[in-house]
Design a protein around this motif. Structure first.
Motif, short mmCIF file in Angstrom:
data_model
loop_
_atom_site.label_atom_id
_atom_site.label_comp_id
_atom_site.label_asym_id
_atom_site.label_seq_id
_atom_site.Cartn_x
_atom_site.Cartn_y
_atom_site.Cartn_z
N ASN A 77 70.71 -2.43 7.35
CA ASN A 77 69.78 -1.44 6.80
C ASN A 77 70.40 -0.05 6.86
O ASN A 77 71.21 0.24 7.75
N GLU B 290 67.56 -6.29 12.64
CA GLU B 290 66.84 -7.51 12.27
C GLU B 290 67.81 -8.67 12.19
O GLU B 290 69.00 -8.49 11.91
N THR C 211 62.71 -8.68 14.56
CA THR C 211 63.19 -7.29 14.57
C THR C 211 63.62 -6.99 16.00
O THR C 211 62.99 -7.45 16.95
N ASN D 35 57.89 -9.43 18.32
CA ASN D 35 58.75 -9.10 17.19
C ASN D 35 59.40 -10.33 16.56
O ASN D 35 60.25 -10.20 15.68
N ILE E 82 62.35 -6.21 7.84
CA ILE E 82 62.19 -4.76 7.77
C ILE E 82 61.78 -4.30 6.38
O ILE E 82 60.83 -3.54 6.22
N THR E 83 62.48 -4.79 5.35
CA THR E 83 62.15 -4.31 4.01
C THR E 83 60.80 -4.84 3.52
O THR E 83 59.99 -4.10 3.01
N THR F 90 57.96 -3.34 5.83
CA THR F 90 57.71 -1.95 5.45
C THR F 90 56.95 -1.86 4.14
O THR F 90 55.96 -1.12 4.01
N GLY G 63 57.66 0.59 11.77
CA GLY G 63 57.99 0.21 13.14
C GLY G 63 56.90 0.59 14.13
O GLY G 63 56.52 -0.20 15.00
#
Length: 329
Positions: free
Chosen positions: A44, A68, A92, A108, A126-127, A130, A269
């Motif tokens: 990332n 991640e 994560t 997580n 994460i992507t 988010t 996060g």
């Protein structure tokens, strides 16, 4: 007892070329910890900021970057209930994923569908986490609305195009080159704007009959943010995801007043830490979409663990689309 693993390590603040491939000690397994044998890890943009000392969180040296990963559970702490050794998972980690194994908190860690490969799973949390939180929880994106996505060919951008399409929005994507337009169209954008040759503001106004976009997904900041405030619809929501352009913009307060719009911060996060059950429900929804063939995560490049610096350079050159993944032998 702690053990060591091979990892790509930062020993001082610097660029990708300063990373070294060495042994790294793993922390003790606490009561709510899970140790994962890493098969693949997602790269990332914030990883490049973290090793340069420019991220909001600064780990102590030496540390492995990598936020991640996906792999197999090796061991769990005594208070972990829903996970066991042998489970296929994604997680994560904050940092530490560019290693043969990593330790993270059980909240997580998520079991992955059988049909999801480790490479796809590594770049998923994460992507997609988010973007789902941004569009659904923060943006309240509704069917029939216009969604403008900046940096639409990138990791979070492509997810926003795809999820926006699934939520029934008309998606407009912005890209920096014509080469990136094709994949953005393929993932569901009705229109693509090349901001290097045309004005975002003028083109969005033109495409929306002068109204502007209802929700704007901005992981770019800088000029994209400035243009966004000038092409947002009444009661629009401008989602602040990040600042890939490098410039943190400032919003004239009178623009928010005149447009009757909201500037909405998205810090996934912190949300995941504060509202773990809501985050888990979001992931259940995402896994369901994946299993029904509605999400097709795009991995444009993969590099072995020893080539994390090259992977970071590829990401920073803006030549990649979707996700870049690190594979661990």
């Amino acid at each position: 007892m702690s053990s060591s693993v091979k990892a790509m390590i930062a020993k001082a603040w610097g660029g990708p070329e300063t990373l070294v491939y060495e042994d790294l000690a793993l922390p003790e397994l606490g009561p709510r910890h899970v140790r994962i044998r890493v098969h693949a890890a997602g790269l990332n943009f914030p990883d490049t900021l973290m090793i340069a000392g420019k991220y909001q969180f600064k780990p102590s040296f030496p540390f492995a970057p990598g936020m991640e990963c996906a792999g197999v559970v090796e061991a769990v702490g005594e208070k972990v209930r829903d996970l066991k050794p042998g489970d296929r998972v994604l997680a994560t980690t904050g940092h530490g994923a560019f290693a043969e194994a990593v330790v993270t908190e059980d909240r997580n860690v998520f079991k992955i569908p059988d049909s999801m490969s480790y490479e796809v799973a590594a770049g998923f949390p994460i992507t997609y986490g988010t973007t789902y939180h941004a569009l659904v929880d923060r943006g309240r994106l509704k069917k029939g609305e216009v969604l403008l996505v900046h940096g639409a060919a990138g990791g979070v951008g492509l997810n926003a195009v795809e999820l926006g399409r699934e939520l029934g929005a008309t998606v407009i994507g912005t890209v920096g080159s014509d080469e990136k337009a094709a994949i953005v169209k393929e993932y569901g954008a009705a229109h693509v704007i090349n901001y290097s040759t045309e004005s975002i503001k003028d083109r969005v106004k033109e495409l929306t009959g002068g109204n502007g976009a209802d929700v704007i997904y901005d992981a770019v900041g800088g000029d994209a943010f400035d243009q966004s405030l000038r092409c947002i619809n009444w009661d629009g929501r401008l989602l602040v995801i990040g600042f890939a352009s490098g410039r943190i913009p400032e919003a004239p307060a009178n623009m928010a007043l005149i447009k009757g719009c909201s500037i909405v911060g998205v810090f996934w996060g912190a949300f995941a830490a504060r509202e773990p059950e809501k985050n888990r429900a979001n992931f259940a929804a995402l896994f369901s979409l994946f299993q029904h063939g509605k999400l097709k995560p795009h991995v444009s490049a993969s590099f072995p663990l020893t080539q994390v610096p090259q992977a970071m350079q590829a990401l920073l050159s803006r030549k990649t689309t979707g996700k870049v993944v690190i594979t661990v032998p």
